[in-house]
Design an enzyme around this catalytic site. Sequence first.
Site, PDB file in Angstrom:
ATOM      1  N   HIS A   1      -6.005 -21.915  10.119  1.00 19.84           N
ATOM      2  CA  HIS A   1      -7.039 -22.234   9.836  1.00 19.84           C
ATOM      3  C   HIS A   1      -7.752 -21.116   9.031  1.00 19.84           C
ATOM      4  O   HIS A   1      -8.466 -21.517   7.972  1.00 19.84           O
ATOM      5  CB  HIS A   1      -7.848 -22.639  11.292  1.00 19.84           C
ATOM      6  CG  HIS A   1      -9.486 -22.801  10.700  1.00 19.84           C
ATOM      7  ND1 HIS A   1      -9.900 -24.048  10.121  1.00 19.84           N
ATOM      8  CD2 HIS A   1     -10.457 -22.060  10.930  1.00 19.84           C
ATOM      9  CE1 HIS A   1     -11.203 -23.795   9.817  1.00 19.84           C
ATOM     10  NE2 HIS A   1     -11.698 -22.561  10.223  1.00 19.84           N
TER      11      HIS A   1
ATOM     12  N   CYS B   1      -7.216 -28.092   6.909  1.00 21.22           N
ATOM     13  CA  CYS B   1      -5.836 -27.415   7.635  1.00 21.22           C
ATOM     14  C   CYS B   1      -5.424 -28.110   8.626  1.00 21.22           C
ATOM     15  O   CYS B   1      -6.131 -29.098   9.221  1.00 21.22           O
ATOM     16  CB  CYS B   1      -6.339 -25.930   7.668  1.00 21.22           C
ATOM     17  SG  CYS B   1      -7.151 -25.823   9.451  1.00 21.22           S
TER      18      CYS B   1
ATOM     19  N   GLY C   1     -11.449   3.931  -0.097  1.00 22.14           N
ATOM     20  CA  GLY C   1     -12.395   4.835   0.893  1.00 22.14           C
ATOM     21  C   GLY C   1     -13.588   4.204   1.307  1.00 22.14           C
ATOM     22  O   GLY C   1     -14.528   4.902   1.871  1.00 22.14           O
TER      23      GLY C   1
ATOM     24  N   CYS D   1      -7.627 -28.525  11.710  1.00 15.19           N
ATOM     25  CA  CYS D   1      -8.780 -29.293  11.498  1.00 15.19           C
ATOM     26  C   CYS D   1      -8.376 -30.488  11.311  1.00 15.19           C
ATOM     27  O   CYS D   1      -9.079 -31.521  11.902  1.00 15.19           O
ATOM     28  CB  CYS D   1      -9.630 -28.893  10.543  1.00 15.19           C
ATOM     29  SG  CYS D   1     -10.566 -27.191  10.874  1.00 15.19           S
TER      30      CYS D   1
ATOM     31  N   ASP E   1      -7.864  -7.394   0.675  1.00 19.25           N
ATOM     32  CA  ASP E   1      -6.966  -7.673   1.501  1.00 19.25           C
ATOM     33  C   ASP E   1      -7.706  -7.361   2.877  1.00 19.25           C
ATOM     34  O   ASP E   1      -8.658  -6.338   2.925  1.00 19.25           O
ATOM     35  CB  ASP E   1      -5.662  -6.768   1.340  1.00 19.25           C
ATOM     36  CG  ASP E   1      -6.030  -5.284   1.831  1.00 19.25           C
ATOM     37  OD1 ASP E   1      -5.449  -5.144   2.888  1.00 19.25           O
ATOM     38  OD2 ASP E   1      -6.477  -4.610   1.178  1.00 19.25           O
TER      39      ASP E   1
ATOM     40  N   ASP F   1       0.878  -1.222   0.004  1.00 18.57           N
ATOM     41  CA  ASP F   1      -0.116   0.044  -0.069  1.00 18.57           C
ATOM     42  C   ASP F   1       0.801   1.399  -0.044  1.00 18.57           C
ATOM     43  O   ASP F   1       2.155   1.216   0.053  1.00 18.57           O
ATOM     44  CB  ASP F   1      -0.906  -0.065   1.061  1.00 18.57           C
ATOM     45  CG  ASP F   1      -0.346   0.105   2.467  1.00 18.57           C
ATOM     46  OD1 ASP F   1       0.954   0.371   2.585  1.00 18.57           O
ATOM     47  OD2 ASP F   1      -0.789  -0.232   3.501  1.00 18.57           O
ATOM     48  N   SER F   2       0.055   2.268  -0.052  1.00 18.89           N
ATOM     49  CA  SER F   2       1.122   3.660  -0.254  1.00 18.89           C
ATOM     50  C   SER F   2       1.599   4.185   0.899  1.00 18.89           C
ATOM     51  O   SER F   2       2.412   5.306   1.029  1.00 18.89           O
ATOM     52  CB  SER F   2       0.118   4.767  -1.150  1.00 18.89           C
ATOM     53  OG  SER F   2      -0.781   5.134  -0.303  1.00 18.89           O
ATOM     54  N   GLY F   3       0.945   3.726   2.119  1.00 11.02           N
ATOM     55  CA  GLY F   3       1.172   4.543   3.436  1.00 11.02           C
ATOM     56  C   GLY F   3       0.124   5.642   3.821  1.00 11.02           C
ATOM     57  O   GLY F   3       0.132   6.103   4.745  1.00 11.02           O
ATOM     58  N   GLY F   4      -0.628   6.181   2.899  1.00 12.65           N
ATOM     59  CA  GLY F   4      -1.453   7.078   3.100  1.00 12.65           C
ATOM     60  C   GLY F   4      -2.647   6.766   3.975  1.00 12.65           C
ATOM     61  O   GLY F   4      -2.975   7.458   4.993  1.00 12.65           O
ATOM     62  N   PHE F   5      -3.051   5.559   4.118  1.00 12.05           N
ATOM     63  CA  PHE F   5      -4.096   5.165   5.147  1.00 12.05           C
ATOM     64  C   PHE F   5      -3.772   5.284   6.582  1.00 12.05           C
ATOM     65  O   PHE F   5      -4.377   5.655   7.368  1.00 12.05           O
ATOM     66  CB  PHE F   5      -4.855   3.926   5.028  1.00 12.05           C
ATOM     67  CG  PHE F   5      -6.053   3.712   5.628  1.00 12.05           C
ATOM     68  CD1 PHE F   5      -7.074   3.955   5.533  1.00 12.05           C
ATOM     69  CD2 PHE F   5      -5.761   2.536   6.829  1.00 12.05           C
ATOM     70  CE1 PHE F   5      -8.185   3.655   6.603  1.00 12.05           C
ATOM     71  CE2 PHE F   5      -6.791   2.075   7.658  1.00 12.05           C
ATOM     72  CZ  PHE F   5      -7.969   2.505   7.312  1.00 12.05           C
TER      73      PHE F   5
ATOM     74  N   CYS G   1     -12.844 -29.335   6.820  1.00 10.04           N
ATOM     75  CA  CYS G   1     -11.548 -28.423   6.383  1.00 10.04           C
ATOM     76  C   CYS G   1     -10.189 -29.281   6.442  1.00 10.04           C
ATOM     77  O   CYS G   1     -10.159 -30.341   7.303  1.00 10.04           O
ATOM     78  CB  CYS G   1     -11.375 -27.389   7.245  1.00 10.04           C
ATOM     79  SG  CYS G   1     -10.006 -26.390   7.328  1.00 10.04           S
TER      80      CYS G   1
ATOM     81  N   GLN H   1     -11.383   7.340  -5.519  1.00 12.12           N
ATOM     82  CA  GLN H   1     -11.931   7.851  -4.232  1.00 12.12           C
ATOM     83  C   GLN H   1     -13.437   8.611  -4.483  1.00 12.12           C
ATOM     84  O   GLN H   1     -13.977   8.647  -5.654  1.00 12.12           O
ATOM     85  CB  GLN H   1     -10.839   8.912  -3.551  1.00 12.12           C
ATOM     86  CG  GLN H   1      -9.783   8.284  -2.855  1.00 12.12           C
ATOM     87  CD  GLN H   1     -10.056   7.384  -1.596  1.00 12.12           C
ATOM     88  OE1 GLN H   1     -11.404   7.399  -1.304  1.00 12.12           O
ATOM     89  NE2 GLN H   1      -9.181   6.697  -1.473  1.00 12.12           N
TER      90      GLN H   1
END
Length: 376
Positions: free
Chosen positions: A336, A307, A217, A310, A267, A93-97, A305, A190
């Site tokens: 899991h 994993c 946003g 499980c 994400d 990510d850009s770091g802005g958030f 499942c 945005q």
Amino acid sequence: MTRASSFRLDATSGKARTGVIQTPRGDIRTPAFMPVGTAATVKAMMPESVAATGADILLGNTYHLMLRPTAERIANLGGLHSFMNWDKPILTDSGGFQVMSLADLRKLTEEGVTFRSHIDGSKHLLSPERSMEIQKLLGSDIVMCFDECPALPADRKALDDSMRLSMRWAARSKEAFGDRPGYALFGIQQGGLEEDLREESAKALREIGFDGYAVGGLAVGEGQAAMFGCLDFAPDQLPTDKPRYLMGVGKPDDIVGAVKRGIDMMDCVLPSRSGRTGQAWTRRGQVNIKNARHADDPRPLDEDCTCPACRNYSRAYLHHVFRAQEMISGMLLTWHNLHYYQELMQTMRDAIAANDFAGFEARFHADRAEGDIVPL
């Protein structure tokens, strides 16, 4: 995308799409869920374990990595892939958030954001040019342009001003990114929940030209109904021949609803954070492993499942190690949860390829409506 990277759309079912983002470091099957490796690690997981869940790509956080251990140090050590032992694609990510949500004493200007580190109080400037420099030093395969993400609710003038600033920053990000064959730069739409502002933002981004486009946003306090309302039109405003990325989402039903509306990538820290706090996600919904009902239960979290949690451990054991505050609790539940998320993505990809997303969605909600298995 830039040379040696491309997006191939293979099938659709309604607005839902499946395809492949091809990069020099490997293919990313879409729709894709990206586990979050905030500080060059997905918490409680080895990189090879994350890959074993089916993840094709990880997300790294520019803000956290620029402060510690610094992008320059990571570059000197061979780049983020080598540093964290992950040979598949990485998106940063850009770091802005994070600057707007975590940093202290921040000041927003046309140039960028001046802020003090939440770690040691040191002063920094994050601008479109500096964000592109940091992400180049990290060596991420997909770079996000620098933007401002206003919290919702916000009045229309604030959303308008913020969107226009983000579009000016997007143009500067594109110029600073330059010509980097094999690497991709995504723009970020945005405009809050306003359809006309979103369209204006999308038009500006299309004119600049990016390798992919994010719907930014959202998932910032507006609630699911409002988010879905925005997603009913926002992805349609973006180019159909490029990947569409919904940032910071989310819960399984959020993901299904986003894919239904044309989103290709997502994400969220939720599956890993939930795993560390005793929460497991299954096809029947959420399981709180700390509850006393699990103390004597020999059954797995989910009998279907595959994993390690499980296959090899009972609910009783998972309850015990969580109550005892053992590290293996977070490890097993995180594995899991990430496995469940990747299985969910694969199931959606298969359903879209078979032109049966509506059938998948009905089964998904029917399973969740049943709730967790009956206590013994």
